[in-house]
Design an enzyme around this catalytic site. Structure first.
Site, mmCIF file in Angstrom:
data_model
loop_
_atom_site.group_PDB
_atom_site.id
_atom_site.type_symbol
_atom_site.label_atom_id
_atom_site.label_comp_id
_atom_site.label_asym_id
_atom_site.label_seq_id
_atom_site.Cartn_x
_atom_site.Cartn_y
_atom_site.Cartn_z
ATOM 1 N N PRO A 215 42.763 -43.253 14.581
ATOM 2 C CA PRO A 215 43.699 -42.687 13.600
ATOM 3 C C PRO A 215 44.818 -41.915 14.293
ATOM 4 C CG PRO A 215 41.404 -42.174 13.045
ATOM 5 C CD PRO A 215 41.403 -42.721 14.428
ATOM 6 N N PRO A 216 45.915 -41.654 13.588
ATOM 7 C CA PRO A 216 47.008 -40.871 14.180
ATOM 8 C C PRO A 216 46.541 -39.471 14.565
ATOM 9 C CG PRO A 216 47.739 -41.969 12.161
ATOM 10 C CD PRO A 216 46.254 -42.152 12.238
ATOM 11 N N GLY A 217 47.012 -39.009 15.719
ATOM 12 C CA GLY A 217 46.734 -37.642 16.141
ATOM 13 C C GLY A 217 45.439 -37.442 16.887
ATOM 14 N N THR A 218 44.709 -38.525 17.193
ATOM 15 C CA THR A 218 43.415 -38.365 17.861
ATOM 16 C C THR A 218 43.530 -38.301 19.378
ATOM 17 O OG1 THR A 218 43.153 -40.767 17.637
ATOM 18 C CG2 THR A 218 42.022 -39.382 16.032
ATOM 19 N N LYS A 220 45.451 -40.716 21.576
ATOM 20 C CA LYS A 220 45.540 -41.987 22.302
ATOM 21 C C LYS A 220 46.585 -41.908 23.421
ATOM 22 C CE LYS A 220 46.438 -44.191 18.464
ATOM 23 N NZ LYS A 220 46.259 -43.082 17.514
ATOM 24 N N THR A 221 47.761 -41.405 23.092
ATOM 25 C CA THR A 221 48.815 -41.288 24.104
ATOM 26 C C THR A 221 48.421 -40.295 25.189
ATOM 27 O OG1 THR A 221 50.464 -41.788 22.397
ATOM 28 C CG2 THR A 221 51.262 -40.813 24.445
ATOM 29 N N HIS A 435 42.883 -24.468 -15.192
ATOM 30 C CA HIS A 435 42.780 -25.767 -14.517
ATOM 31 C C HIS A 435 41.973 -25.632 -13.219
ATOM 32 C CE1 HIS A 435 44.379 -29.864 -13.561
ATOM 33 N NE2 HIS A 435 44.105 -29.456 -12.333
ATOM 34 N N GLU A 436 42.346 -24.665 -12.378
ATOM 35 C CA GLU A 436 41.637 -24.484 -11.107
ATOM 36 C C GLU A 436 40.225 -23.955 -11.334
ATOM 37 O OE1 GLU A 436 42.897 -25.780 -8.552
ATOM 38 O OE2 GLU A 436 44.826 -26.147 -9.513
ATOM 39 N N HIS A 439 37.991 -26.993 -11.979
ATOM 40 C CA HIS A 439 37.576 -27.655 -10.736
ATOM 41 C C HIS A 439 36.485 -26.852 -10.028
ATOM 42 C CE1 HIS A 439 40.578 -30.746 -10.870
ATOM 43 N NE2 HIS A 439 41.614 -29.918 -10.748
#
Length: 623
Positions: A215-218, A220-221, A435-436, A439
């Site tokens: 996934p992005p941000g893991t 790799k680069t 509403h909150e 939840h």
């Protein structure tokens, strides 16, 4: 073009221009010459004030016998100044009396030819051709120096960042926290580059291509940079999007240039980031089979398959979309090894935090393990952002060091969005609070749901209120009961509004999108519907340009589509009914929680437990 050829030519032209302008300036400054009319010329001659004169066609120059005052323009104003010389123009009508009068007054008369010298004429005609030939010669030399790419030489260069073997890389495996399995696989690549003879002695072959998937941000680069730092060989880094250009054939030329340079510097590593930019399956999307991207991909396939064993070039690539890559890229001999980089677990998150907090001033009482356990699902990039946000908050408060409170605030900002202080009416605030509270109460009373981390009616991001749940540990499997409870929690806000005000509002728009998407996955992808059965259907998952097909293909009948719609609606209806039963049975707790939110605006999990009371006395009807 090559600047080494242009600089001498430019310097010569600049010198000639400056020399010419300097001569004109000093000639005008040094000579006291007045521009006079022909009538003034005859008047000065009649007064015997002309010493000598030079005639060249109709142009006349000469000297006065003494200093003579003549009107002249100085900075836009006419002033009387003294001159020793003059210039004028003869009329086109020949004056037969001028020369005899000059001779009679004993004026020194000179005459110059109006014809241009032969050498100057030759220079005027030849100079433009010489300049054009010089420009053509310089251009040809420059294009030859760029290789066979010709006039497109500037476009054909790959533009890859090159780090030679002697350059010191700032990243090594020690700087990459966690990912031990991934690092172990890549250490084999490093060992091969350091000692290829050992592999050759026993007949082993290192993979020619290693694909980093995650996934992005893991990281790799970052992992690819660490491989380059550990191997100590030449490293060429480029983004796949840099291959693509508006000119057809440029991408393939850049691929050739990249691998030519890598072969010259062997042993070396070529790293291609975001490989899916050029590696998508051929024939997918619009544009046919002859577009620029496919030519670039074909050249990449050819280069990777054309390596000889003595060419110690290894290709690393990173992508978060391995499902859209062309099968030819993934076959043995190209990217035949896939290193999967998942989101870190809490132990790896703690190690990642330890790496990032080295750069900031910290209070010694910070427990990074608590932060790591409270950030499930976060990637390395998310954790780096969290530490940076904490440092910014500490700096904003002029604190001496980053504290645990700063890290908690930064975590909430990333999870819930940036806090927005906006003025809303009491009625709007009351609707948001119920509403909150809906939840929160449903999530607190249902067994098996994620614990409440924080609930607030302060606007965060695009939401007017947020109920944040955090799992106690990283989840890899989601039981059907857990997913159905998530549907009930998501419908709790809408149901609470109806109980308190007799109608629903538009505030549940995000909740409805969430439950529809989740119910669709439960029915179409995870086989959790008894009426539909254990079949999978692609419903809005792929896009033409990202997937393997030109357009979304419908693989089920109209009757099955109707049944899928009915099952999705049934999941949502049951969730809404369960939320209604639960909140109706605990209306008093709903009112208490909503009032507490209106008074305090933000409640954490322990405060919610305090308001609701013990679960033993709470009424939770069976599902």
């Amino acid at each position: 073009m090559n600047q080494s050829f242009w600089r001498p030519l430019f310097a010569i032209l600049l010198f000639m221009l400056v020399f010419h302008l300097t001569n004109i300036f000093f000639a005008q400054q040094g000579a006291q010459v007045a521009q006079i009319s022909y009538s003034r010329l005859r008047a000065e001659l009649a007064q015997d004030n002309i010493k000598k004169i030079t005639l060249k066609g109709t142009a006349v120059t000469g000297e006065f016998r003494g200093k003579t005052r003549v009107s002249a323009l100085v900075q836009g104003k006419e002033q009387q100044r003294e001159f020793t010389g003059f210039s004028s123009v003869l009329p086109t009508i020949d004056d037969q009396t001028l020369v005899p009068e000059l001779m009679a007054r004993k004026v020194e008369v000179s005459a110059l030819s109006t014809e241009t010298p032969l050498l100057l004429n030759a220079l005027i005609y030849v100079a433009p051709w010489v300049i054009l030939i010089a420009i053509w010669w310089v251009g040809m030399r420059s294009m030859r120096s760029q290789g066979p790419s010709g006039m497109m030489g500037g476009f054909s260069r790959s533009g890859a960042k090159a780090y030679l073997a002697g350059d010191k890389m700032a990243v090594s495996f020690k700087d990459v926290a966690g990912m031990e399995d991934s690092k172990q696989e890549l250490k084999e690549v490093v060992d091969y580059l350091r000692n290829p003879k050992q592999f050759a002695r026993i007949g082993g072959k290192v993979p020619k291509g290693v694909l980093l998937v995650g996934p992005p941000g893991t990281g790799k680069t970052l992992l690819a940079r660490a491989v380059a730092g550990e191997a100590g060989v030449a490293f060429f880094s480029i983004s796949a999007s840099q291959f693509i250009e508006m000119f057809v054939g440029v991408g393939a030329s850049r691929v050739r240039d990249l691998f030519t340079n890598a072969k010259k510097a062997a042993p070396s590593i070529v790293f291609i980031d975001e490989l899916d930019a050029v590696g998508r399956s051929r024939g997918a999307g619009f544009g046919g089979g002859h577009d620029e991207r496919e030519q670039t991909l074909n050249q990449l396939l050819s280069e990777m398959d054309g390596f000889d064993q003595h060419e110690e070039v290894i290709v690393l690539a990173a992508t978060n979309r391995p499902d859209v890559l062309d099968p030819a890229l993934l076959r043995p001999g190209r990217f035949d090894r896939h290193v999967v980089i998942e989101r870190p677990d809490w132990r790896d998150r703690e190690k990642i935090l330890q790496v990032h907090v080295r750069k900031i001033t910290m209070n010694g009482r910070i427990d990074l393990g608590v932060i790591a356990r409270g950030t499930p699902g976060m990637t390395g990039a998310d954790l780096e952002s969290l530490v940076n946000e904490a440092a910014i908050l500490a700096s904003r408060e002029n604190a001496a060091a980053v504290t645990m409170e700063h890290l908690e605030k930064a975590k909430d900002k990333i999870l819930m969005g940036s806090e927005r202080r906006m003025i809303i009416s009491l009625e709007e605030k009351r609707i948001t609070a119920y509403h909150e509270a809906g939840h929160t109460l449903v999530a607190r009373l249902l067994p098996g749901t994620d614990p409440i981390h924080k609930v607030t009616i302060i606007p965060h991001g695009m939401a007017l209120g947020v109920t944040q749940q955090l799992p106690e540990d990283d989840r890899y499997h989601y039981p059907q009961s857990y997913l159905e409870n998530r549907l009930v929690v998501a419908m709790g806000g809408r149901v609470a509004e109806r109980l308190a005000f007799g109608e629903v509002s538009s505030g549940a728009q995000g909740d409805l999108k969430q439950v529809t998407s989740l119910a669709e996955k439960m029915v179409c992808q995870w086989g959790m519907s008894e009426k539909v059965g254990g079949m999978t259907f692609s419903r809005g998952e792929e896009h033409p340009f990202l997937g393997m097909k030109l357009a979304e293909e419908k693989t089920f009948s109209e009757a099955m589509a109707w049944r899928i719609d009915q099952e999705i609606a049934a999941f949502i209806t049951r969730a809404e009914q369960r939320a209604g039963d639960l909140l109706s049975a605990n209306r008093e707790r709903l009112d208490l929680l909503a009032q507490a939110l209106q008074d305090e605006e933000t409640l954490d999990g322990s405060r919610v437990d305090e308001i609701i009371g013990s679960l033993n006395t709470a009424q939770a009807p069976p599902p």
